[in-house]
Design an enzyme around this catalytic site. Structure first.
Site, PDB file in Angstrom:
ATOM      1  N   HIS A 173       0.821  -1.214   0.000  1.00 25.50           N
ATOM      2  CA  HIS A 173       0.000   0.000   0.000  1.00 25.50           C
ATOM      3  C   HIS A 173       0.857   1.267   0.000  1.00 25.50           C
ATOM      4  O   HIS A 173       0.386   2.340  -0.322  1.00 25.50           O
ATOM      5  CB  HIS A 173      -0.908  -0.019   1.230  1.00 25.50           C
ATOM      6  CG  HIS A 173      -2.284   0.522   1.016  1.00 25.50           C
ATOM      7  ND1 HIS A 173      -2.929   0.533  -0.199  1.00 25.50           N
ATOM      8  CD2 HIS A 173      -3.162   1.070   1.903  1.00 25.50           C
ATOM      9  CE1 HIS A 173      -4.138   1.061  -0.054  1.00 25.50           C
ATOM     10  NE2 HIS A 173      -4.298   1.402   1.203  1.00 25.50           N
ATOM     11  N   ASN A 219      -6.399   7.188   3.939  1.00 27.85           N
ATOM     12  CA  ASN A 219      -7.816   7.484   3.722  1.00 27.85           C
ATOM     13  C   ASN A 219      -8.173   8.960   3.833  1.00 27.85           C
ATOM     14  O   ASN A 219      -9.305   9.338   3.565  1.00 27.85           O
ATOM     15  CB  ASN A 219      -8.675   6.674   4.695  1.00 27.85           C
ATOM     16  CG  ASN A 219      -8.496   5.184   4.491  1.00 27.85           C
ATOM     17  OD1 ASN A 219      -7.833   4.733   3.560  1.00 27.85           O
ATOM     18  ND2 ASN A 219      -9.085   4.407   5.368  1.00 27.85           N
ATOM     19  N   ASN A 234      -9.355   3.964  -1.154  1.00 26.74           N
ATOM     20  CA  ASN A 234      -9.820   5.006  -0.240  1.00 26.74           C
ATOM     21  C   ASN A 234      -9.009   6.299  -0.310  1.00 26.74           C
ATOM     22  O   ASN A 234      -9.545   7.379  -0.094  1.00 26.74           O
ATOM     23  CB  ASN A 234      -9.865   4.483   1.199  1.00 26.74           C
ATOM     24  CG  ASN A 234     -10.964   3.461   1.382  1.00 26.74           C
ATOM     25  OD1 ASN A 234     -12.015   3.539   0.743  1.00 26.74           O
ATOM     26  ND2 ASN A 234     -10.728   2.478   2.232  1.00 26.74           N
TER      27      ASN A 234
END
Length: 188
Positions: free
Chosen positions: A21, A67, A113
């Protein structure tokens, strides 16, 4: 002098450092390493500036967590008076094979997100995004573990070359423009 905001998405903290990520952070770190740049913690992120061929690249690693990335992107675009077409957001993509790269000028958040928050804050889906493939080699229900997992031994073997290709894409984006860069790098 033309200015560009290059945003690498990731999560802050040591436990996320080598996760899939965090490829946005990893790519910006590679550029910083190559050019001997140092990130400084400023408002909403770690920042460094890179000058290349008459362009100024402001590299941003938001410290808002993935996010909530939109707040940092919006702040730095406004503060530095950078037009939206000079924004490039670097993110991981489950729908692309590992190491493949794709530059797009607009699109959906694809369930990501970080992109969802940027789209919400900027009120548009028309911004440049650089997607780095992390593949979808996980079993059902294991997506979060996979994206927050570390790179495999096989992935690490070719990571340096893929990071260097990614740095070349960023430089091309600022100097050759988005269309030529898409033609030169997409699918490579």
């Amino acid at each position: 002098m033309k200015k560009f905001l290059i945003v690498g998405l990731g999560n802050i903290g040591e436990k996320y450092e080598n996760t899939r990520h965090n490829i946005g952070f990893k790519i910006l770190d590679q550029l910083a390493k190559q050019e001997n740049l140092t990130f400084e913690t400023e408002k909403l992120g770690d920042i460094t500036t890179y000058k290349f061929k008459g362009r100024t690249f402001i590299l941003l690693k938001p410290n808002t967590y993935m996010n909530l990335s939109g707040k940092a992107v919006q702040y730095w675009l406004t503060k530095e008076k950078i037009p939206l077409e000079h924004l490039l957001v670097i993110t991981d993509d489950l729908n692309l094979p590992f190491g493949s790269i794709r530059l797009k000028t607009k699109g959906s958040d694809g369930g990501h997100n970080g992109l969802k928050d940027i789209q919400d804050k900027l009120q548009t889906t028309a911004y440049n995004r650089f997607r780095f493939g992390i593949s979808n080699s996980f079993s059902k229900g294991k997506q979060i573990d996979y994206v927050l997992g570390e790179w495999s031994t096989e992935e690490n073997l070719i990571m340096e070359e893929r990071l260097n290709q990614s740095v070349a894409l960023i430089k091309s984006f600022g100097t050759a423009g988005v269309s030529r860069t898409m033609n030169a790098f997409n699918g490579k």
